[in-house]
Design an enzyme around this catalytic site. Structure first.
Site, PDB file in Angstrom:
ATOM      1  N   CYS A  79     -36.724 -15.725  -8.052  1.00 41.22           N
ATOM      2  CA  CYS A  79     -36.025 -15.200  -6.866  1.00 41.22           C
ATOM      3  C   CYS A  79     -35.925 -13.673  -6.948  1.00 41.22           C
ATOM      4  O   CYS A  79     -35.165 -13.130  -7.761  1.00 41.22           O
ATOM      5  CB  CYS A  79     -34.642 -15.831  -6.775  1.00 41.22           C
ATOM      6  SG  CYS A  79     -33.554 -15.087  -5.545  1.00 41.22           S
ATOM      7  N   CYS A  82     -32.489 -12.127  -6.199  1.00 42.53           N
ATOM      8  CA  CYS A  82     -31.580 -12.347  -7.328  1.00 42.53           C
ATOM      9  C   CYS A  82     -31.706 -11.219  -8.348  1.00 42.53           C
ATOM     10  O   CYS A  82     -30.709 -10.806  -8.959  1.00 42.53           O
ATOM     11  CB  CYS A  82     -31.887 -13.680  -8.007  1.00 42.53           C
ATOM     12  SG  CYS A  82     -31.655 -15.138  -6.972  1.00 42.53           S
TER      13      CYS A  82
END
Length: 322
Positions: A79, A82
């Site tokens: 991700c 993230c």
């Protein structure tokens, strides 16, 4: 391992009241014990950020949330957003110096936790305060927004749950386990009372709390727990529609208003419950007024003396009485 008393909407219900009571009592005990030891139990800044999995979630998140707000960062290696958000959260955890704890959850390795929190996409950030879970934000967020959200979380945790955070010592060794607190003389009875509440055995919970208070009348946790258990007992056999109809038709009837206030509180309508009884105090006199006043004081204890709604209600009660 399922998060207990989860309230994703953040609405204050009786489960939240119960968690607040337990959290306040534990926080007070922890502060008293820390003071007795001369400030023992400080953690390293490195321990403000922890990796959490399904096996240690209860210990690292649920139990710790009785001491400090726990912010949960749901992330994954693949991700990209993230990778932008997580370092900001980690830096702020250290900067906020123990006012919150950051728990990082890798969703690829902890699918069950992801499902339990209803995570639809990552990054997703939640908080757990005194066993209560609430969503903070999802997706990328600017640092200013994150700070504002954290400030609100910390304020709520302190005002409603009495959580003032952890003591951080830059010289403490990372990973050092805090000294284990000795078991108190009534811990087994208090735990039995909580189990009885969870199982719906209200009579058993009431008796367990009374057993503690018989030997230790000042025991805060037992007094708070008894108030909640007795409240649940009172509403257990009620017909909500009849109670509310009676209250609407008889605004000056002390018994009708007291029953409706109990239902209000169990339903999470704290201000409605307290306001109803204060209005009834103003409408009644003699024994009826005294009965309403006493029930109001009991509900103050259930909600928590430091709750801002109780503080405001106490002022309103004084005006109604004098």
């Amino acid at each position: 391992m399922q998060p207990r008393n989860m309230s994703m909407s953040g609405v204050v219900d009786l489960a939240a009241v119960k968690a607040a009571q337990e959290a306040k009592a534990k926080a007070e005990q922890a502060r008293a014990e820390s003071a007795r030891r001369g400030g023992a139990g400080a953690i390293s800044p490195a321990d403000l950020v922890v990796d959490v999995n399904e096996a240690d979630f209860e210990r690292e998140v649920l139990q710790r949330s009785a001491e400090v707000p726990v912010v949960i960062d749901f992330w994954a290696e693949w991700c990209q957003p993230c990778k932008q958000l997580s370092p900001v959260l980690e830096r702020l955890a250290v900067e906020y110096d123990g006012r919150f704890l950051l728990a990082k959850v890798d969703v690829d390795a902890n699918q069950m936790l992801m499902q339990q929190f209803g995570v639809q996409g990552i990054p997703a950030v939640f908080a757990v305060v005194a066993g209560q879970a609430l969503p903070l934000f999802q997706g990328a967020a600017g640092e200013q927004q994150i700070r504002e959200t954290l400030d609100q979380l910390i304020q709520v945790a302190e005002q409603r749950f009495g959580l003032t955070g952890l003591t951080v010592d830059p010289d403490a060794q990372p990973g050092a386990a805090p000294a284990e607190e000795p078991e108190g003389p009534y811990d087994a009875l208090l735990e039995a009372a909580v189990r009885a509440l969870d199982e719906g055995d209200l009579a058993g919970a009431v008796q367990a709390y009374k057993n503690v208070l018989a030997d230790d009348p000042a025991n805060t946790e037992a007094k708070l727990g008894l108030g909640q258990a007795e409240l649940l007992q009172r509403v257990q056999g009620m017909d909500p529609q009849k109670v509310r109809r009676d209250a609407a038709e008889k605004p000056a009837d002390a018994e009708a208003q007291i029953a409706a206030a109990d239902l209000d509180l169990v339903g999470g309508h704290v201000e409605d419950a307290l306001g109803r009884l204060i209005e009834t105090v103003a409408r009644t006199a003699g024994d009826d007024r005294d009965a309403v006043r006493l029930r109001l004081l009991e509900l103050f204890e259930v909600v928590g003396a430091e709750d801002p709604r109780v503080v405001a209600a106490r002022r309103a009660l004084a005006r109604a009485l004098f």
